[in-house]
Design a protein around this motif. Sequence first.
Motif, PDB file in Angstrom:
ATOM      1  N   ARG A 191       4.730  -3.588  -5.503  1.00 55.65           N
ATOM      2  CA  ARG A 191       5.851  -3.168  -4.863  1.00 55.65           C
ATOM      3  C   ARG A 191       7.161  -4.191  -4.763  1.00 55.65           C
ATOM      4  NH1 ARG A 191       2.866  -0.369   0.174  1.00 55.65           N
ATOM      5  NH2 ARG A 191       2.358  -2.770  -0.788  1.00 55.65           N
TER       6      ARG A 191
ATOM      7  N   GLY B 253       4.383   6.951  -3.563  1.00 49.66           N
ATOM      8  CA  GLY B 253       4.120   5.568  -4.861  1.00 49.66           C
ATOM      9  C   GLY B 253       3.257   5.629  -5.852  1.00 49.66           C
TER      10      GLY B 253
ATOM     11  N   ARG C  83      -2.979  -1.860 -11.209  1.00 45.70           N
ATOM     12  CA  ARG C  83      -2.598  -1.654  -9.869  1.00 45.70           C
ATOM     13  C   ARG C  83      -0.662  -1.672  -9.726  1.00 45.70           C
ATOM     14  NH1 ARG C  83      -5.790  -1.467  -5.648  1.00 45.70           N
ATOM     15  NH2 ARG C  83      -4.858  -3.008  -4.420  1.00 45.70           N
TER      16      ARG C  83
ATOM     17  N   TYR D  20      -1.197 -11.248  -3.012  1.00 47.31           N
ATOM     18  CA  TYR D  20      -3.148 -10.401  -2.767  1.00 47.31           C
ATOM     19  C   TYR D  20      -3.192 -10.400  -3.886  1.00 47.31           C
ATOM     20  CZ  TYR D  20      -5.978  -6.373  -1.154  1.00 47.31           C
ATOM     21  OH  TYR D  20      -6.829  -5.457  -1.488  1.00 47.31           O
TER      22      TYR D  20
ATOM     23  N   LEU E  33     -15.402  -3.246  -7.626  1.00 49.74           N
ATOM     24  CA  LEU E  33     -15.056  -2.657  -8.320  1.00 49.74           C
ATOM     25  C   LEU E  33     -15.639  -2.859  -9.937  1.00 49.74           C
ATOM     26  CD1 LEU E  33     -12.398  -1.225  -9.537  1.00 49.74           C
ATOM     27  CD2 LEU E  33     -11.072  -3.250  -8.979  1.00 49.74           C
TER      28      LEU E  33
ATOM     29  N   LYS F 197     -12.318  -0.949   6.249  1.00 50.39           N
ATOM     30  CA  LYS F 197     -10.724  -0.749   6.859  1.00 50.39           C
ATOM     31  C   LYS F 197     -10.537   1.106   7.411  1.00 50.39           C
ATOM     32  CE  LYS F 197      -6.318  -0.688   4.511  1.00 50.39           C
ATOM     33  NZ  LYS F 197      -5.691  -0.762   2.701  1.00 50.39           N
TER      34      LYS F 197
ATOM     35  N   SER G  82       0.752   3.622   2.744  1.00 55.55           N
ATOM     36  CA  SER G  82       0.028   4.558   3.475  1.00 55.55           C
ATOM     37  C   SER G  82       0.069   4.263   5.016  1.00 55.55           C
ATOM     38  CB  SER G  82      -1.262   4.649   2.537  1.00 55.55           C
ATOM     39  OG  SER G  82      -1.774   4.937   1.743  1.00 55.55           O
ATOM     40  N   THR G  83       0.139   3.294   6.037  1.00 61.55           N
ATOM     41  CA  THR G  83       0.153   2.829   6.899  1.00 61.55           C
ATOM     42  C   THR G  83       1.463   3.532   7.519  1.00 61.55           C
ATOM     43  OG1 THR G  83      -1.641   1.015   6.398  1.00 61.55           O
ATOM     44  CG2 THR G  83       0.020   1.072   9.003  1.00 61.55           C
TER      45      THR G  83
ATOM     46  N   ARG H 279     -14.599   2.397   1.423  1.00 58.67           N
ATOM     47  CA  ARG H 279     -14.298   1.581   2.268  1.00 58.67           C
ATOM     48  C   ARG H 279     -14.104   1.548   3.955  1.00 58.67           C
ATOM     49  NH1 ARG H 279      -9.109  -2.086   1.399  1.00 58.67           N
ATOM     50  NH2 ARG H 279     -10.086  -3.469   2.067  1.00 58.67           N
TER      51      ARG H 279
ATOM     52  N   THR I  63      -6.908   3.127  -1.767  1.00 59.51           N
ATOM     53  CA  THR I  63      -8.105   3.596  -0.427  1.00 59.51           C
ATOM     54  C   THR I  63      -7.274   4.786  -0.566  1.00 59.51           C
ATOM     55  OG1 THR I  63      -8.269   0.814   0.182  1.00 59.51           O
ATOM     56  CG2 THR I  63      -8.687   3.030   2.103  1.00 59.51           C
TER      57      THR I  63
END
Length: 159
Positions: free
Chosen positions: A90, A16, A87, A97, A73, A41, A128-129, A38, A9
């Motif tokens: 972290r 990162g 992908r 997920y 995708l 979201k 990002s959040t 998205r 997104t």
Amino acid sequence: MQTAIYPGTFDPITNGHYEMIGRASRLFGRVVVAIAGRPEKSPNLSLDTRLDLVREVTAKFDNVEVIGFSGLLTELMKNQQAHIILRGLRAVSDFEYELQLANMNRAQMPELETVFLTSEVENSYISSTLVREIAKLGGDVSKHVHPVVAQALSSHYNT
Ligand code: COA
């Protein structure tokens, strides 16, 4: 030439993500950063802004392209004639997920492979959040994002 698709997104791109893109550009012949619209979201930054920021931040990599997409995708993979999804992992908490996503994507397109790169420790806690939350409240995000992203967040939130 191997093409890897790095989907996400990117609301906004962080150090990162940048790390992943830089490392992927050395591993693959062509890297396509695919920014998902998205709407479900409710991204804070518009798709156009996210595209501009990722393009600016990754401009130094000659083999990196940045595109927006909506829809599946796996359809994008076919259109781009790619079979590698990249992908980042972290922490262990990402794994469940990511495993689900990788298996679902493979169920739809058996020939695809998901390749995971593990984050550098200093980027392993960035999301990002959290970057958006700090920026919205007037905090300093300059350690976690490129200066153009910090500037865009500051303008977006009027801080
Ligand atoms: N460094 C820093 N942060 C990272 C990171 C890294 N290496 N890797 C992931 N993140 C963070 C992101 O900042 C984001 O944080 P947030 O949730 O706080 O915003 C979070 O991890 C996950 O984001 P992202 O990597 O952008 O993935 P996503 O879960 O938003 O995107 C898609 C998922 C877009 C890949 C997936 O939904 C998709 O493929 N959609 C298309 C439709 C489709 O095909 N659906 C079926 C899928 S089986």
